[in-house]
Design an enzyme around this catalytic site. Structure first.
Site, PDB file in Angstrom:
ATOM      1  CD  GLU A 441      -2.755  -0.098  -0.374  1.00 18.83           C
ATOM      2  OE1 GLU A 441      -3.192  -0.981  -1.152  1.00 18.83           O
ATOM      3  OE2 GLU A 441      -2.850   0.861  -0.609  1.00 18.83           O
TER       4      GLU A 441
HETATM    5  C1  LIG Z   1       2.399  -9.717   0.287  1.00 20.41           C
HETATM    6  C2  LIG Z   1       2.103  -8.490  -0.764  1.00 20.41           C
HETATM    7  C3  LIG Z   1       0.919  -8.180  -0.779  1.00 20.41           C
HETATM    8  C4  LIG Z   1       0.607  -7.384  -1.992  1.00 20.41           C
HETATM    9  N1  LIG Z   1      -0.842  -7.177  -2.402  1.00 20.41           N
HETATM   10  C5  LIG Z   1      -0.950  -6.193  -3.500  1.00 20.41           C
HETATM   11  C6  LIG Z   1      -2.233  -6.152  -3.921  1.00 20.41           C
HETATM   12  O1  LIG Z   1      -3.270  -6.743  -3.399  1.00 20.41           O
HETATM   13  N2  LIG Z   1      -2.381  -5.283  -5.105  1.00 20.41           N
HETATM   14  C7  LIG Z   1      -1.349  -4.618  -5.748  1.00 20.41           C
HETATM   15  O2  LIG Z   1      -1.311  -3.828  -6.544  1.00 20.41           O
HETATM   16  N3  LIG Z   1       0.036  -4.623  -5.214  1.00 20.41           N
HETATM   17  C8  LIG Z   1       0.270  -5.511  -4.031  1.00 20.41           C
HETATM   18  N4  LIG Z   1       1.382  -5.807  -3.630  1.00 20.41           N
HETATM   19  C9  LIG Z   1       2.366  -4.828  -3.941  1.00 20.41           C
HETATM   20  C10 LIG Z   1       3.043  -3.565  -3.141  1.00 20.41           C
HETATM   21  O3  LIG Z   1       1.876  -2.505  -2.899  1.00 20.41           O
HETATM   22  C11 LIG Z   1       3.964  -3.220  -3.592  1.00 20.41           C
HETATM   23  O4  LIG Z   1       5.127  -4.208  -3.432  1.00 20.41           O
HETATM   24  C12 LIG Z   1       4.666  -1.891  -3.101  1.00 20.41           C
HETATM   25  O5  LIG Z   1       3.841  -0.912  -3.531  1.00 20.41           O
HETATM   26  C13 LIG Z   1       6.070  -1.470  -3.411  1.00 20.41           C
HETATM   27  O6  LIG Z   1       6.448  -1.621  -4.549  1.00 20.41           O
HETATM   28  P1  LIG Z   1       7.742  -2.331  -4.954  1.00 20.41           P
HETATM   29  O7  LIG Z   1       7.594  -3.816  -4.361  1.00 20.41           O
HETATM   30  O8  LIG Z   1       7.739  -2.349  -6.439  1.00 20.41           O
HETATM   31  O9  LIG Z   1       8.862  -1.680  -4.640  1.00 20.41           O
HETATM   32  P2  LIG Z   1       9.601  -0.625  -5.364  1.00 20.41           P
HETATM   33  O10 LIG Z   1       8.530   0.745  -5.842  1.00 20.41           O
HETATM   34  O11 LIG Z   1      10.796  -1.046  -6.168  1.00 20.41           O
HETATM   35  O12 LIG Z   1      10.426   0.281  -4.241  1.00 20.41           O
HETATM   36  C14 LIG Z   1      11.529  -0.148  -3.524  1.00 20.41           C
HETATM   37  C15 LIG Z   1      11.997   0.662  -2.366  1.00 20.41           C
HETATM   38  O13 LIG Z   1      12.248   2.156  -3.159  1.00 20.41           O
HETATM   39  C16 LIG Z   1      11.614   2.954  -2.374  1.00 20.41           C
HETATM   40  N5  LIG Z   1      11.041   4.137  -3.442  1.00 20.41           N
HETATM   41  C17 LIG Z   1      10.621   3.837  -4.710  1.00 20.41           C
HETATM   42  N6  LIG Z   1      10.512   5.153  -5.199  1.00 20.41           N
HETATM   43  C18 LIG Z   1      10.883   5.915  -4.538  1.00 20.41           C
HETATM   44  C19 LIG Z   1      10.949   7.425  -4.504  1.00 20.41           C
HETATM   45  N7  LIG Z   1      10.503   8.031  -5.666  1.00 20.41           N
HETATM   46  N8  LIG Z   1      11.241   8.061  -3.541  1.00 20.41           N
HETATM   47  C20 LIG Z   1      11.856   7.448  -2.510  1.00 20.41           C
HETATM   48  N9  LIG Z   1      11.985   5.945  -2.382  1.00 20.41           N
HETATM   49  C21 LIG Z   1      11.415   5.270  -3.314  1.00 20.41           C
HETATM   50  C22 LIG Z   1      10.477   2.325  -1.794  1.00 20.41           C
HETATM   51  O14 LIG Z   1       9.957   3.128  -0.543  1.00 20.41           O
HETATM   52  C23 LIG Z   1      10.967   1.150  -1.358  1.00 20.41           C
HETATM   53  O15 LIG Z   1      11.486   1.216  -0.155  1.00 20.41           O
HETATM   54  C24 LIG Z   1       1.578  -6.691  -2.550  1.00 20.41           C
HETATM   55  C25 LIG Z   1       3.133  -6.988  -1.794  1.00 20.41           C
HETATM   56  C26 LIG Z   1       3.269  -7.856  -1.225  1.00 20.41           C
HETATM   57  C27 LIG Z   1       4.590  -8.266  -0.882  1.00 20.41           C
END
Ligand SMILES: Cc1cc2nc3c(=O)[nH]c(=O)nc-3n(C[C@H](O)[C@H](O)[C@H](O)COP(=O)(O)OP(=O)(O)OC[C@H]3O[C@@H](n4cnc5c(N)ncnc54)[C@H](O)[C@@H]3O)c2cc1C
Length: 597
Positions: A441
Site C-alpha cells: 500500500e
Molecule cells: C504480500 C504482498 C501483498 C501485496 N498485495 C498487493 C495487492 O493486493 N495489489 C497490488 O497492486 N499490489 C500489492 N502488493 C504490492 C505492493 O503494494 C508493492 O510491493 C509496493 O507498493 C512497493 O512496490 P515495489 O515492491 O515494486 O517496490 P519499489 O517501488 O521497487 O520500491 C523499492 C524501495 O524504493 C523506495 N522508493 C521507490 N520509489 C521511491 C521514490 N520516488 N522516492 C523514495 N523512495 C522510493 C520504496 O519506498 C521502497 O523502499 C503486495 C505486495 C506484497 C509483498
C-alpha cells in the site's frame, strides 16, 4: 497458542467519552448506532474473532494456501467456514449503503471491527478488507449498472474484491504500468497483462472475484495520466444475473512469502479478459485513490491490531514467567523467582506497546469519524474539513502505525526471550505478519514523501494549519488545569518541534529538494508522536471526567493516567531527536558517490 481478547471496552470508552459520538447523530446511520447497538455489535464481533478466527491463525500460517494445476487456490482449513460465518453475520456490509443490502451504520464501526479481525487473524481479514476497499471504489466511481451488478453480491459476501496495481517492473512508480486495454465495439475492453503480488487474487471463499485493474488504454498518454481503472470479474455474468462463462483471467502462481501465509498473494495473468471502465478514460488513478486511501487506513489498522495482540500475549507471559528477583526485593518470595513483569526493562517494553496501542486506537477512530463526516455530512464546510483531516493523517496512520506496530511485535517477542523465537508461542508469526504492512500500500518511505511533498503544501498548508490550531487550542484550554498540565506541557514542546520542522522544510526544501526527502521519515514520525500525544491528552481528559463522575471502572481510568504519563515522559521526547535529524539536512545522506556503495 496465542490468546486474544477484543478491546471492546476501550473502543466504547473512546467513542462515548473521548469523541462523544452522540455529537454525530445528525449524520445518516449514527442515530441507529445507539450505544447499546454499538456495544452489542462489538460484542458479537469480539466473539467471532476470539472464538472462530483466533484458533485459525496459527493453523492457517502453517498450512498456507495451495494453488492447483487448474489455477484454483485452496485457502487453509477452516477459512471457508469462517468466511461463511462472516458473510452470514452481515459483517461485510455493516457500513455499506442500505440500498445495496448494507446496514448503513457508521464506517467507524467497521474500522473498530476490522481491528479485531486483524488481531485475531490478519491473513483471513485481508479477504474481506480488500473487498470493502473495492466496494468503496465502486460506490464512488461505478456506473449505476456496475453498482447494481456488483455491490449487492459483494456486500452479501458472495463475491469478493481485489486491487490490481503492481506489475513486475512497476511498483511505486505506477506511471510505468504496461497492462493494456483495447476498446471493443460493445463498449467493453479486452485487458491483457501480468499483475503480481495480488492479495486474495484467487481463492475458494466466494463464488466470484471482482478484480479492479489498472491498465492503459491503447493510444493513451504515457505515464500516470494515461492510466484507467477497469472492473474485471473472474466469471462473466449471464443475462439472468447468474454466473456465466469464465473470464480470461487466471492465477499463474502464488508467492512463497515471509508471513500472512493464509492469504493468497497471486500472479494474475490477464489474457484478453473482458473488463469495463470505471470512472472515465485516463482517470484511473483518481478512482484508485479512493481504494488506496481506504486501504492505507486499513493497513494502518493492521499495525495497531498486531501490536495489540502481541502486547496481550507478552503481558500474559510476563506475569507467568519466573526469572530473577525484583531489584527492590522479592515480590513472590514463596516461589523460586519473581515473574519477569517486576523487571523495569520488561515493563519498559510492555508500557511502550500499551501506550502506543491505546493512543493509536484513538487516532484511528477519530479519523474514521472524519471519514463518516466526509461521506455523510450535508454540510460542505464540514465535509471539506474532514477531507483535509483524512488527507493529512492517512500517510501518518499508514506509516507510523505500521512502523511502530512492527517494532512492537518485536518488543513482544523480546519479552518471551528465546521462547519468542520458537514458532509454538506464535510471537514470531506476529513479527512476520506485521512486516508486510510497512511495505505494501505504498512502502512507508513513500507515505513520508506523500506527507511532506503533497499533504503539507496542499491548499496553502490549510490542513496543517487547522491541525496545529486544534492542538494549540487544546493545550491553551488545559494548561491551567493541574491534572492536565503534566500532559499538555510536553505536548506543547513536541508541537513546537513539529512546527519548527515544518518551517525548516519550507525554507530548505526549495533550496535542495533532497533536504525534504532526507528528513521525510523523521518528519512522519515526529508528526505521529505529536498526534498520538494529542490523543493521550484527550484520553486523559475523558478519563478524568469519568472519574469525577464517580465511574465504577476507576482502576481502568486511573491506568489511563499512568499510561499517558509514560507516553509523554518516555516516548514523546523523541520529537527533539527527529527535529535534530531533519535540521541536519541532506548532505551527509547524499554526499557519497554511487560508486562508494
Ligand atoms: C504480500 C504482498 C501483498 C501485496 N498485495 C498487493 C495487492 O493486493 N495489489 C497490488 O497492486 N499490489 C500489492 N502488493 C504490492 C505492493 O503494494 C508493492 O510491493 C509496493 O507498493 C512497493 O512496490 P515495489 O515492491 O515494486 O517496490 P519499489 O517501488 O521497487 O520500491 C523499492 C524501495 O524504493 C523506495 N522508493 C521507490 N520509489 C521511491 C521514490 N520516488 N522516492 C523514495 N523512495 C522510493 C520504496 O519506498 C521502497 O523502499 C503486495 C505486495 C506484497 C509483498
Amino acid at each position: 497458542m496465542p490468546i486474544y481478547k477484543a478491546p471492546v471496552e476501550d473502543v466504547l470508552f473512546l467513542l462515548g467519552d473521548v469523541f462523544q459520538v452522540g455529537r454525530y447523530d445528525h449524520l445518516p446511520g449514527f442515530a441507529d448506532a445507539s450505544s447499546d447497538v454499538v456495544a452489542a455489535i462489538l460484542g458479537e464481533a469480539a466473539k467471532f474473532c476470539e472464538q472462530a478466527l483466533t484458533p485459525l491463525n496459527r493453523t492457517g500460517d502453517i498450512e498456507g494456501c495451495t494453488r492447483h494445476d487448474d489455477g484454483g487456490v485452496t485457502t487453509p482449513t477452516g477459512f471457508r467456514d469462517a468466511f461463511k460465518q462472516y458473510a452470514e453475520g452481515g459483517w461485510m456490509g455493516i457500513s455499506a449503503p442500505a440500498e445495496f443490502g448494507g446496514q448503513g451504520l457508521p464506517e467507524t464501526l467497521t474500522v473498530a471491527v476490522n481491528e479485531m479481525l486483524v488481531s485475531a487473524n490478519m491473513a483471513f481479514a485481508m479477504y474481506p478488507g480488500l473487498t470493502q476497499g473495492a466496494i468503496a471504489a465502486l460506490i464512488q466511481h461505478g456506473t449505476p449498472a456496475q453498482k447494481a451488478t456488483y455491490l449487492p453480491k459483494m456486500i452479501e459476501g458472495r463475491w469478493t474484491g481485489t486491487m490490481n496495481l503492481t506489475e513486475p517492473h512497476c511498483g511505486t512508480d505506477l506511471g510505468l504500468l504496461r497492462t493494456k486495454a483495447v476498446k471493443q465495439p460493445d463498449g467493453s475492453y479486452r485487458i491483457s497483462g501480468t499483475k503480481i503480488f495480488i492479495s486474495a487474487g484467487e481463492h475458494d471463499l466466494a463464488e466470484n472475484i471482482v478484480h479492479l485493474v489498472l491498465a492503459r488504454i491503447e493510444g493513451a498518454p504515457a505515464g500516470i495520466k494515461g492510466i484507467s481503472l477497469f472492473v474485471v470479474p473472474k466469471f462473466l455474468g449471464s443475462a439472468d444475473g447468474s454466473l456465466g462463462p469464465r473470464n480470461g483471467v487466471a492465477c499463474g502462481s502464488i508467492e512463497e512469502k515471509m508471513g500472512i501465509h493464509g492469504n493468497a498473494t497471486c500472479v494474475m495473468n490477464y489474457d484478453g479478459a473482458t473488463g469495463w471502465l470505471i470512472g472515465g478514460e485516463h482517470r484511473g488513478i483518481n478512482a484508485m485513490f479512493t481504494m488506496m486511501n481506504e486501504a492505507r487506513l486499513g493497513v494502518g489498522v493492521q499495525g495497531l491490531a498486531l501490536s495489540e495482540v502481541a502486547y496481550q500475549n507478552a503481558a500474559a507471559y510476563a506475569k507467568d514467567r519466573l526469572q530473577g528477583r525484583a531489584l527492590t526485593g522479592a515480590k513472590s518470595p514463596g516461589q523460586a523467582a519473581d515473574p519477569i513483569i517486576v523487571h523495569p526493562d520488561v515493563r519498559r517494553m510492555l508500557m511502550t506497546m500499551r501506550a502506543f496501542n491505546e493512543a493509536a486506537r484513538a487516532l484511528v477512530l477519530w479519523t474514521a469519524l472524519q471519514a463518516d463526516v466526509a461521506h455523510r455530512s450535508g454540510d460542505g464546510k464540514a465535509r471539506a474539513a474532514a477531507e483535509d483531516h483524512i488527507g493529512l493523517l492517512t500517510p501518518v496512520i499508514k506509516g507510523v502505525l505500521t512502523d511502530q506496530g512492527f517494532a512492537n511485535t518485536v518488543l513482544a517477542q523480546q519479552i518471551y526471550g528465546g521462547h519468542g523465537y520458537i514458532a509454538e508461542h506464535g510471537m514470531e508469526q506476529f513479527v512476520r505478519d506485521a512486516r508486510i504492512a510497512m511495505l505494501y500500500e505504498g512502502a512507508n518511505g513513500i507515505q513520508a514523501l506523500d506527507l511532506v511533498g503533497r499533504k503539507l503544501p496542499q491548499d496553502g498548508g490549510r490542513a496543517l494549519r487547522t491541525f496545529f490550531g486544534e492542538v494549540e487550542a487544546h493545550v491553551k484550554a488545559q494548561q491551567r488545569n493541574p491534572v492536565m498540565k503534566p500532559y499538555v506541557d510536553p505536548l506543547a514542546t513536541a508541537l513546537g518541534h513539529l512546527q519548527q520542522a515544518s518551517m525548516w522544510f519550507m525554507k530548505n526544501a526549495p533550496i535542495n529538494p533532497d533536504n525534504a526527502g532526507a528528513g521525510s521519515t523523521d518528519y512522519m514520525h515526529l508528526f505521529g508522536l505529536v498526534v498520538l500525544g494529542y490523543m493521550w491528552c484527550r484520553i486523559v481528559e475523558a478519563a478524568n471526567a469519568r472519574l469525577a463522575g464517580g465511574d465504577g471502572d476507576a482502576a481502568r481510568m486511573k491506568a489511563k493516567f499512568v499510561t499517558g504519563r509514560f507516553f509523554v515522559e518516555r516516548m514523546l521526547p523523541e520529537t527533539a531527536t527527529c527535529l535534530a535529524r531533519i535540521q541536519a539536512g541532506a548532505s551527509s545522506t547524499m554526499e557519497l558517490p554511487v560508486e562508494a556503495f
